[in-house]
Design an enzyme around this catalytic site. Structure first.
Site, PDB file in Angstrom:
ATOM      1  CG  HIS A  74       3.624  -8.254   6.775  1.00  0.00           C
ATOM      2  ND1 HIS A  74       4.709  -7.970   6.916  1.00  0.00           N
ATOM      3  CD2 HIS A  74       2.576  -7.654   7.662  1.00  0.00           C
ATOM      4  CE1 HIS A  74       4.701  -6.989   7.792  1.00  0.00           C
ATOM      5  NE2 HIS A  74       3.483  -6.837   8.274  1.00  0.00           N
ATOM      6  CG  HIS A  80       7.143  -9.464  11.825  1.00  0.00           C
ATOM      7  ND1 HIS A  80       5.880  -9.768  11.363  1.00  0.00           N
ATOM      8  CD2 HIS A  80       7.623  -9.495  10.508  1.00  0.00           C
ATOM      9  CE1 HIS A  80       5.634  -9.608  10.115  1.00  0.00           C
ATOM     10  NE2 HIS A  80       6.817  -9.486   9.473  1.00  0.00           N
ATOM     11  CG  HIS A 102       9.225  -4.401   8.646  1.00  0.00           C
ATOM     12  ND1 HIS A 102       9.409  -5.429   9.665  1.00  0.00           N
ATOM     13  CD2 HIS A 102       8.671  -5.096   7.680  1.00  0.00           C
ATOM     14  CE1 HIS A 102       8.909  -6.444   8.852  1.00  0.00           C
ATOM     15  NE2 HIS A 102       8.536  -6.256   7.807  1.00  0.00           N
ATOM     16  CD  GLU A 151      13.251  -8.309  11.374  1.00  0.00           C
ATOM     17  OE1 GLU A 151      14.323  -7.986  11.314  1.00  0.00           O
ATOM     18  OE2 GLU A 151      12.803  -8.828  10.443  1.00  0.00           O
ATOM     19  CB  THR A 157      15.759 -10.834   9.109  1.00  0.00           C
ATOM     20  OG1 THR A 157      14.513 -10.599   9.294  1.00  0.00           O
ATOM     21  CG2 THR A 157      16.309 -11.045  10.448  1.00  0.00           C
ATOM     22  CB  SER A 194       9.960  -5.983   4.326  1.00  0.00           C
ATOM     23  OG  SER A 194      11.081  -5.586   4.081  1.00  0.00           O
ATOM     24  CB  SER A 241       4.427 -14.079   4.840  1.00  0.00           C
ATOM     25  OG  SER A 241       5.368 -13.595   5.677  1.00  0.00           O
TER      26      SER A 241
END
Length: 279
Positions: free
Chosen positions: A41, A74, A124, A126, A164, A221, A263
């Site tokens: 991201h 992810h 999201h 993930e 996470t 996130s 990221s």
């Protein structure tokens, strides 16, 4: 102007690993490689990879048969692996090991007949990936308020996992609420240890400065969680790159704190630090 940089700002272990794996593959490929979704991201970092042959696509069908495809850090649902095998696509799996562990937990308990609950954001990637390991039947809880509209059957068995990058304090509050609502429940605190340390470091440095700058992708996130934490203590500026800054942002402040999402590349952080110090 003094700049204090929080510990653990920038790339986490999982992102470093994914970026290195992807870069190594690109260097050894003549035709470029496909990535299922943005590699991380951070659009600036992704652009650098795309300039070197990375092709970002949205679905497995967009990859020609017998080509290479990167699964980003992810992670993805189980069907992606099945579809890829059917098309003879070679997978370069950069899924973060911490995320992979959640996939294993979700599948294991789903097979055992447990209802899987994911504490996280349903939109999201993930969380979408985790849900894909329990037949997309997970109950997803993002806020305490969500619990008011979700029906939980005390006669069922439940397995709880977490995105996470979820806020640690929020996770603890939701876990406490679920403990009071359920009889047979297995809690798995799957928040990444780096996320916990990063959030705690952001909280601590926010108490020592006049304002905070949080550097990271608008769609990241973990970056947005850092923004929320810092805002509880001091005025906070959220940016993706140094281009979004101007000297008026810092008028009246002497000590600036800085942290960055998992990221965010080092070179972007260094540019921001250099600009602030030059004021």
């Amino acid at each position: 102007m003094e700049v204090k940089i929080a510990k653990n700002a920038g790339f986490c272990f999982g992102v470093k690993r994914a970026m290195k794996m992807a870069w190594d593959e690109l260097q050894n490929s003549d035709d470029g490689i496909y990535a299922l979704g943005p590699l991380i991201h951070n659009k600036q970092a992704v652009l650098k990879y795309e300039e070197n042959g990375l092709k970002t696509i949205d679905k497995v069908d967009d990859v020609p048969s017998s080509n290479n495809m990167i699964i980003r850090s992810h992670g993805v649902g189980e069907t992606v692996y099945i579809e890829s095998e059917d098309k003879n696509i070679n997978i370069i799996d950069t899924t973060c090991p911490f995320v992979k562990k959640i996939h294993e937990i979700a599948k294991k308990y789903y097979i055992k007949g447990y209802k899987v609950v994911v504490i996280g954001d349903s939109k999201h990637p993930e969380v979408i990936g985790i849900n894909g390991w329990c037949n997309n039947e997970a109950i997803i809880i993002k806020t305490l308020e969500d619990l008011e509209s979700i029906e939980l059957d005390k006669s069922n068995k439940y397995c709880i996992v977490a995105q996470t990058t979820i806020n640690v304090d929020l996770y603890n509050k939701i876990v406490e609420a679920l403990s009071n609502k359920l009889n047979d429940v297995v809690f798995n605190n799957t928040i990444c240890s780096a996320t916990k340390v990063r959030q705690e470091a952001a909280k601590e440095i926010s108490k020592e400065v006049d304002m905070m700058v949080v550097v990271g992708g608008k769609h990241s996130s973990n970056t947005q969680k850092l923004v929320q934490i810092c805002k509880e203590y001091v005025p906070t500026l959220a940016i993706e790159t140094v281009d979004e800054l101007n000297e008026n942002d810092f008028k009246g402040y002497n000590t600036i704190g800085l942290t960055a999402g998992a990221s965010t590349p080092d070179w972007i952080i260094e540019e921001v630090v250099g600009y602030i110090k030059s004021l």
